[in-house]
Write a protein that holds these residues in place. Sequence first.
Motif, PDB file in Angstrom:
ATOM      1  N   TRP A 123       1.998   1.941  -3.411  1.00 38.82           N
ATOM      2  CA  TRP A 123       0.903   2.487  -4.206  1.00 38.82           C
ATOM      3  C   TRP A 123       0.674   3.963  -3.894  1.00 38.82           C
ATOM      4  CZ3 TRP A 123      -3.896   4.341  -2.536  1.00 38.82           C
ATOM      5  CH2 TRP A 123      -4.825   4.600  -3.549  1.00 38.82           C
ATOM      6  N   LEU A 140      -4.294  -3.457  -5.624  1.00 38.55           N
ATOM      7  CA  LEU A 140      -4.070  -2.014  -5.626  1.00 38.55           C
ATOM      8  C   LEU A 140      -4.925  -1.330  -6.690  1.00 38.55           C
ATOM      9  CD1 LEU A 140      -0.231  -2.056  -5.029  1.00 38.55           C
ATOM     10  CD2 LEU A 140      -2.035  -1.565  -3.379  1.00 38.55           C
ATOM     11  N   THR A 159       0.830  -1.203   0.000  1.00 38.49           N
ATOM     12  CA  THR A 159       0.000   0.000   0.000  1.00 38.49           C
ATOM     13  C   THR A 159       0.864   1.252   0.000  1.00 38.49           C
ATOM     14  OG1 THR A 159      -1.688  -1.223   1.234  1.00 38.49           O
ATOM     15  CG2 THR A 159      -1.893   1.164   1.176  1.00 38.49           C
TER      16      THR A 159
END
Length: 718
Positions: A474, A663, A471
């Motif tokens: 991302w 994602l 994450t």
Amino acid sequence: LQPLVLDPESAPQVQLVLDSRQLPHGFQFYSRPAESDGEWTLHTRGQLSALDTPPEPPSSSLAELQERLSPQPIAAFYQALAAVGIDYGPSFQGLTSVWSGEGEAIGQVQRVEELESSRTVLHPAVLDACLQVAAAASGTEEQQLLVPFALEQLELWQPLPDRFYCHAQLRERAAETRTVDLWLRDDNEQLLGRLQGLALKQADRQSLLAARRTAIEDWLYEVHWQPQEAKISDEPPLSGQWLLFADRGGIGEQLAQELTAQQQHCVLVQPGEELTCLAEGRYQLPPDDSAAWQQLLAETASPQYPLQGVIHLSSLDAQATSSTTAQSLTDDLQHSCGTALALVQALVQAGCLPQSGLWLVTAGGQVTGSEASTSLAQSPLWGLGKVIALEHPELHCRRVDLDPAALQSQPSLLVRELLAPDEEDQVAFRQQQRLVPRLRRSELPPATPLSLDPQGTYLITGGLGGLGLETARWLVEQGARQLVLNGRRAPSEAAQTVLTELEASGAQVQVLLGDISQQTEVQRILQQIDRDLPPLKGIIHAAGTLRDGALLNQDWQGFEHVLAAKVLGAWHLDQQTQDQALDLFVLFSSTAALLGSRGQANHAAANTFLDGLAHQRQRLGQPATSINWGAWSQTGAAARRDQQLAKRLQQLGVGWIEPQQGLQALENILLSGSEQVGVLPVDWQTFGQQFAGGSVPAMLRELLESRASFELRSRTAS
């Protein structure tokens, strides 16, 4: 010549043209859009002819090849293919074993059960398994997306058995292509067939990823509540005994009176210091004393009044959301989920199986529409109830959420539900209306591009785990430049490598250790961000822990341990950022909260709270999104468990979520502004088979009826 892209909403027209006038027979395969009378697109062409005597197989025996090459775990093999963009469903995972080396591989092909009745000489899924061996020989170390696009010759001399071996050798390697030869042999080394000059070419990744994004949108689901009238039975209700674990607000008392008026026998149980019979049909019970539970069930058993139902009303005593504190939340969870856990264990161990079922009753614990949750502390009981229904179907566990705005009028509605239950196991009452939940495909509205503030700070709890680090990557790709990663332990060597990569890309990453289940720790972390970093703009709550176990083996200490990071962590983050102008408040929940998951009652309960909190925040005009994730591959808690989980998921028709896919789904969901979305890479046809001969959960019935037949068609076409 051209790929055929299948649109799940509109099957194209296709035709095979075969010239049978003379050998070799020429053939072409064409398509055009549905309901079109335009030009046909030629996709592939070839020639069909008779065979001469088969050649000799390669000199190396199967045993020699297996000795020379290295075995690959089959789950890791398919995950590696998925990582470069080729994601196989259960029907196309035809390899049971793979051995590979430099430019060479051998695979054992096993016809999957679904294809056993097929009369084709060479089923497409079986042929595809052979092509997968070619991928093993070609290698995917460069992360190239290679797909077959030409074949010099395919020869078959024998019908293919249900199990055989495919041996692949790399003939030629170029910048964008690989050429591979394959031999098909049975267990006795007899040559069955040969594929010569199979050319694999690097694909247009953007085109395939565009199709993949469409597939990801097909994974997104939401819960919708809809009105449904209760079925009226002509039969009078059976008279029997009802055990009521009462609340302190008097709903249990009212309910007992109304049941008694319907010729039912009631036993009212209240919490107390020790097991005591206060009067006829009235007891007090220490909730944490398992021996007392067993004694109560023994004392109240009556041959005259068979056990009709058990009603758990303890959750009604939970604090309203507006007056909830961390301490009251902890107490309410134990009073609600803790007593329900003890009750289930006592009923099963004593063999007390209520005919009507075990009823878990809340009030305002669910958000069914535009209203806010009036008692978030009651919501985890529903997650627990979903797992009870899976692990102990003999208890017929049902959940009912009463209308908190008219609580005193609810017992009459509840009695009607108790005495005439139907197939619905989740019901809510709002404004005298009966509502039931249904899982449906998300209809995401058109979205504007996602934009993160490069001048803001983004906090990820559980940020040093695999899911948190993915994450973080991302967030940086989306423009974030200030990250705070929280965890309880110092970064591992692998995590430190990712942190270094993030900083090399221009991001500023700070690690702040602390246990977010502790209010003082959350205060310290937020104060440090406020003091040293740009304003906090987003929170992604990905922290969590697992302590799986069957309900009969769970204890409250372990249950509470799982609840702490998820529930208390989310609560502290919510309460202590009320004055912050956040753009994101993302809660990483689980599909266990949507569908239940055997052995994960604590996990399901904890994540159900996150779902409720997201609804609550949005009703108050605050940003919030709860995502019910399925199992991520290569990362996260689910991926750290053994391969039995992967096998079980596959048998259920549930796929893994690759990091890139997850994602992409995260971005789609955040752009939509939805408050709760489930990410379910599910083959509904396979998933629905587990209910064959049994009862389909009411929440899934419409979805299975509408989706399963489509999935069967689409897989066959593929």
